[in-house]
Design a protein around this motif. Structure first.
Motif, short mmCIF file in Angstrom:
data_model
loop_
_atom_site.label_atom_id
_atom_site.label_comp_id
_atom_site.label_asym_id
_atom_site.label_seq_id
_atom_site.Cartn_x
_atom_site.Cartn_y
_atom_site.Cartn_z
N ALA A 184 -60.58 -56.95 38.84
CA ALA A 184 -60.11 -58.26 39.27
C ALA A 184 -59.28 -58.14 40.54
O ALA A 184 -58.71 -57.08 40.84
N ALA A 185 -59.22 -59.22 41.30
CA ALA A 185 -58.39 -59.25 42.50
C ALA A 185 -56.93 -59.04 42.12
O ALA A 185 -56.51 -59.36 41.01
N ASP A 244 -68.64 -58.24 47.70
CA ASP A 244 -67.93 -58.02 48.97
C ASP A 244 -66.48 -57.60 48.77
O ASP A 244 -65.74 -57.50 49.74
N GLY A 245 -66.09 -57.30 47.53
CA GLY A 245 -64.80 -56.65 47.32
C GLY A 245 -64.84 -55.19 47.71
O GLY A 245 -63.80 -54.52 47.75
N ILE A 246 -66.05 -54.69 48.01
CA ILE A 246 -66.25 -53.34 48.53
C ILE A 246 -66.61 -53.48 50.01
O ILE A 246 -67.43 -54.33 50.38
N VAL A 247 -66.00 -52.66 50.87
CA VAL A 247 -66.31 -52.73 52.30
C VAL A 247 -67.80 -52.47 52.50
O VAL A 247 -68.42 -51.69 51.76
N ARG A 302 -61.68 -53.06 49.02
CA ARG A 302 -60.92 -53.85 50.00
C ARG A 302 -59.49 -54.10 49.54
O ARG A 302 -58.57 -54.15 50.34
N GLY A 303 -59.33 -54.31 48.23
CA GLY A 303 -58.00 -54.48 47.68
C GLY A 303 -57.43 -55.87 47.76
O GLY A 303 -56.25 -56.08 47.46
N ARG A 304 -58.25 -56.86 48.12
CA ARG A 304 -57.74 -58.23 48.18
C ARG A 304 -58.69 -59.23 47.52
O ARG A 304 -58.50 -60.44 47.63
N ASP A 305 -59.71 -58.74 46.84
CA ASP A 305 -60.68 -59.62 46.19
C ASP A 305 -61.21 -58.91 44.94
O ASP A 305 -60.95 -57.73 44.73
N ASP A 306 -61.93 -59.67 44.10
CA ASP A 306 -62.63 -59.04 42.99
C ASP A 306 -63.64 -58.04 43.55
O ASP A 306 -64.15 -58.20 44.65
#
Length: 358
Positions: free
Chosen positions: A152-153, A292-295, A324-328
């Motif tokens: 989760a984000a 898109d939580g993964i770069v 990314r650390g800011r989204d699911d």
């Protein structure tokens, strides 16, 4: 699957929290007290190893989640790495301990696999079942080995991503959904799509585009979701893919890395007519799908050998290094189990798993 719970392990006080969380999850999964105790013991050992051998500031963490009727536990770190084969031997230790920890975890777990690289850290993936640990037999080996990780984000209790797989005879359908935004509304959209996959008739999942287009109207009452669906056929060397939005697919082997394209649009909001695209699936390649939580720009070229690991280890490595650390965030990895159709080959793979071969 429910989202994984990430438990940072920077000091010894956090190991106790991880142990309690693991035991509670095992009991929630209907493990008896003895079986839940084994999970708690394994998590304690994994967490203690992270404190002793990795230390703070190197992304050391444990991931916990239900896995069917079992419990999945991953240990992730960006430490100095280890000689995994030697560390699994009873009596081997670099810290003056008895050197039985990883070997004991391997014996307690239903599945155990890992990968480690000098200066790059280690990922260990384990699965515990309510009964005693047992290895797969060749008759039990599925045509596809699939593992997915969800986080989760930051600050959210639920994950707005979801993934699911269903099997219709020799045809498997895999879906990864990313609800718009994050939080409960995003989760409802993503969960609705995975529920539709489970409820659909075989004809409704005849192709990925068929399923996604039929789901479009059903998602209008939700926030909407980006999604990619893939059809896999047992014994085949191709896959069929369709997608709307920014769920990324890649086919990766030691000699190739191909991005699988989706169309623009959002299920439940607006899509153009979706198309099914056929892709060749090279021998030894793994399929990776992620939200898109993964770069988007990542590579595994600097970790030779990782692609021979089990899908959960590969997914853990990607998640650890490219979050990314800011989204699911969701990563799903699929490997064709070609050995399942070759007499004697699966038993050889089982022996490798039991020995902890990465």
């Amino acid at each position: 699957m429910r989202a994984h719970r990430r438990l940072p392990i920077d000091d010894i006080s956090q190991v106790g929290e991880a142990r309690r969380a693991a035991q509670a999850l095992a009991l929630e999964q209907s493990f008896d007290e003895e079986a839940a105790g084994r999970v708690a013991l394994a998590v304690t050992e994994l967490g203690t190893n992270l404190v002793r051998h990795v230390g703070p500031g190197r992304q050391a963490a444990l991931l916990l989640a239900p896995d069917g009727d079992g419990v999945q536990v991953l240990s992730l770190d960006q430490g100095g790495g280890m000689d995994l084969a030697r560390c699994l031997q009873d009596g081997y230790s670099t810290a003056g301990s008895s050197g039985t920890g990883l070997g004991a975890i391997r014996r307690m777990a239903e599945r155990f696999n890992g990968f480690s690289a000098p200066g790059r850290g280690t990922v260990l993936a384990t699965r515990f079942s309510p009964g005693m640990a047992h290895a797969w037999s060749s008759s039990q080996a599925p045509a596809f080995d699939i593992a997915g990780l969800n986080l989760a984000a930051p600050g959210e209790e639920v994950c707005g991503d979801a993934w699911a797989c269903r099997r219709d005879s020799e045809r498997w359908t895999l879906v990864v959904a990313d609800g718009l935004g994050h939080g409960p509304d995003a989760a409802r959209a993503a969960d609705r799509l995975t529920a539709l996959l489970a409820q659909a008739t075989p004809a409704a999942v005849n192709t990925p585009a068929t399923f996604l287009e039929r789901s479009h109207d059903e998602l209008r009452s939700t926030r909407g979701a980006a999604a990619t669906a893939v059809t896999l056929t047992e014994g085949g060397d191709r896959l069929l893919l369709s997608g709307a939005g920014n769920v990324t697919g890649r086919l990766i082997s030691g000699v190739s890395d191909r991005t699988l394209l989706s169309q623009h649009g959002t299920l439940g909001l607006q899509i153009r007519r979706l198309q099914d695209v056929v892709y060749d699936w090279p021998a030894h390649a793994v399929l990776v799908l992620h939200s898109d939580g993964i770069v988007s720009r990542w590579s595994l070229q600097d970790t030779p050998g990782l692609l021979q690991s089990e899908p959960a280890v590969i997914a853990g490595w990607i998640l650890r290094d490219h979050l990314r650390g800011r989204d699911d965030a969701t990563v799903v990895v699929v490997r064709r189990n070609e050995a399942a159709a070759i007499p004697g080959a699966q038993e050889h793979q089982d022996n490798q798993r039991t020995q902890g071969t990465p």
